[in-house]
Scaffold this motif. Structure first.
Motif, mmCIF file in Angstrom:
data_model
loop_
_atom_site.group_PDB
_atom_site.id
_atom_site.type_symbol
_atom_site.label_atom_id
_atom_site.label_comp_id
_atom_site.label_asym_id
_atom_site.label_seq_id
_atom_site.Cartn_x
_atom_site.Cartn_y
_atom_site.Cartn_z
ATOM 1 N N VAL A 1 -4.584 9.916 4.190
ATOM 2 C CA VAL A 1 -4.924 10.317 5.407
ATOM 3 C C VAL A 1 -4.560 11.651 5.679
ATOM 4 C CG1 VAL A 1 -4.305 9.392 7.736
ATOM 5 C CG2 VAL A 1 -3.861 7.713 5.759
ATOM 6 N N LEU B 1 -2.993 -0.981 7.675
ATOM 7 C CA LEU B 1 -1.983 -1.815 6.754
ATOM 8 C C LEU B 1 -2.008 -3.190 7.230
ATOM 9 C CD1 LEU B 1 1.019 0.400 6.472
ATOM 10 C CD2 LEU B 1 -0.512 0.007 4.836
ATOM 11 N N LEU C 1 -3.570 5.034 0.230
ATOM 12 C CA LEU C 1 -4.504 5.339 1.322
ATOM 13 C C LEU C 1 -4.041 6.573 1.791
ATOM 14 C CD1 LEU C 1 -6.336 3.650 3.232
ATOM 15 C CD2 LEU C 1 -4.283 3.135 4.690
ATOM 16 N N ALA D 1 5.698 5.962 1.581
ATOM 17 C CA ALA D 1 4.740 6.804 2.184
ATOM 18 C C ALA D 1 5.287 8.312 1.778
ATOM 19 C CB ALA D 1 4.715 6.738 3.521
ATOM 20 N N ILE E 1 -2.890 4.141 10.555
ATOM 21 C CA ILE E 1 -2.234 3.624 9.561
ATOM 22 C C ILE E 1 -1.751 2.103 9.645
ATOM 23 C CG2 ILE E 1 -0.162 4.046 8.164
ATOM 24 C CD1 ILE E 1 -0.406 6.913 8.457
ATOM 25 N N LEU F 1 0.075 11.055 3.361
ATOM 26 C CA LEU F 1 -0.370 11.852 4.423
ATOM 27 C C LEU F 1 -0.474 13.081 4.215
ATOM 28 C CD1 LEU F 1 2.188 9.799 6.302
ATOM 29 C CD2 LEU F 1 -0.133 10.175 7.489
ATOM 30 N N THR G 1 0.710 -1.198 -0.089
ATOM 31 C CA THR G 1 -0.078 0.022 -0.003
ATOM 32 C C THR G 1 0.882 1.242 0.051
ATOM 33 O OG1 THR G 1 -1.564 -1.257 1.359
ATOM 34 C CG2 THR G 1 -1.971 1.218 1.156
ATOM 35 N N ARG G 2 0.442 2.209 -0.743
ATOM 36 C CA ARG G 2 1.173 3.420 -0.726
ATOM 37 C C ARG G 2 0.455 4.415 0.342
ATOM 38 N NH1 ARG G 2 5.016 6.453 -2.533
ATOM 39 N NH2 ARG G 2 4.796 8.799 -2.703
ATOM 40 N N VAL G 3 0.977 4.992 1.008
ATOM 41 C CA VAL G 3 -0.024 6.073 2.147
ATOM 42 C C VAL G 3 0.662 7.603 1.936
ATOM 43 C CG1 VAL G 3 -0.063 6.472 4.541
ATOM 44 C CG2 VAL G 3 0.209 4.231 3.867
#
Length: 201
Positions: free
Chosen positions: A104, A159, A102, A56, A155, A32, A28-30
């Motif tokens: 956030v 995940l 994702l 991320a 997070i 923020l 997954t790429r996060v």
């Protein structure tokens, strides 16, 4: 005069957390999106998450001019981790699933809602949520109710669900050390008086 601080974790050198920050890979790429008011907060958990995850990115602002680019990295489908009546409960990836970006928002609930209001592309994203009943380890900040998590906790939980059985618990090590340091600094008596019931509010 401010104390010299680490340029990476932004903590005073005497309380640098970098030795505890992991170096984790994720499918997954996060992304923020941090409200500027959070940058200098003593408990900046979004930064800890971004530093501990290789996949991320942390972007600070209120209006994100390049949001269309940020939300469309090749090979990912963007989802906003934020409550909504129509939010889909996160589930583990099936083998053929395209991984998520994702997104956030990081700030108080009011500031996070403001980010959505100021960035229509963000507000238009399909939303995902975590299962109810999560218990936060964040013992120092009042939350609006049960299940309210700090950014790094949310997070980690997301995940763990998406990429089960991989564990992302190491991301919480600097967070927990940060809280213990804050409690030690305020003294046990003050902590018990203000936070001793163990609940967030």
């Amino acid at each position: 005069m401010s104390r010299p601080q680490c340029t990476r974790c932004l903590r005073p050198f005497t309380h640098c957390l970098c030795a505890l920050i992991p170096n984790l890979d994720s499918r997954t790429r996060v992304l923020l999106l941090q409200h500027p008011s959070e940058v200098n907060h003593a408990l900046n958990t979004a930064r800890l998450a971004a530093l501990g995850l290789n996949n991320a990115q942390l972007v600070v602002g209120e209006v994100f001019e390049d949001l269309a680019t940020l939300l469309n990295p090749p090979g990912y489908q963007a989802r906003l981790l934020f409550p909504a009546d129509d939010a889909q409960l996160l589930q583990a990836y099936a083998p053929d699933d395209q991984p998520l970006l994702l997104v956030v928002p990081d700030g108080t609930w009011r500031k996070a809602r403001k980010l959505l209001h100021l960035n229509p592309l963000l507000a238009a994203l399909p939303r995902v949520s975590l299962a109810e009943g999560a218990v936060s380890r964040y013992r120092l900040r009042k939350a609006p109710g049960p299940g309210a998590l700090s950014t790094v906790e949310a997070i980690v939980q997301a995940l763990q669900v998406l990429e089960a059985p991989t564990s992302f618990d190491p991301l919480l090590r600097p967070f927990e050390a940060l809280i213990e340091g804050q409690i030690a600094a305020m003294g046990e008596d003050v902590f018990q008086r203000n936070h001793g019931d163990g609940r967030l509010g």
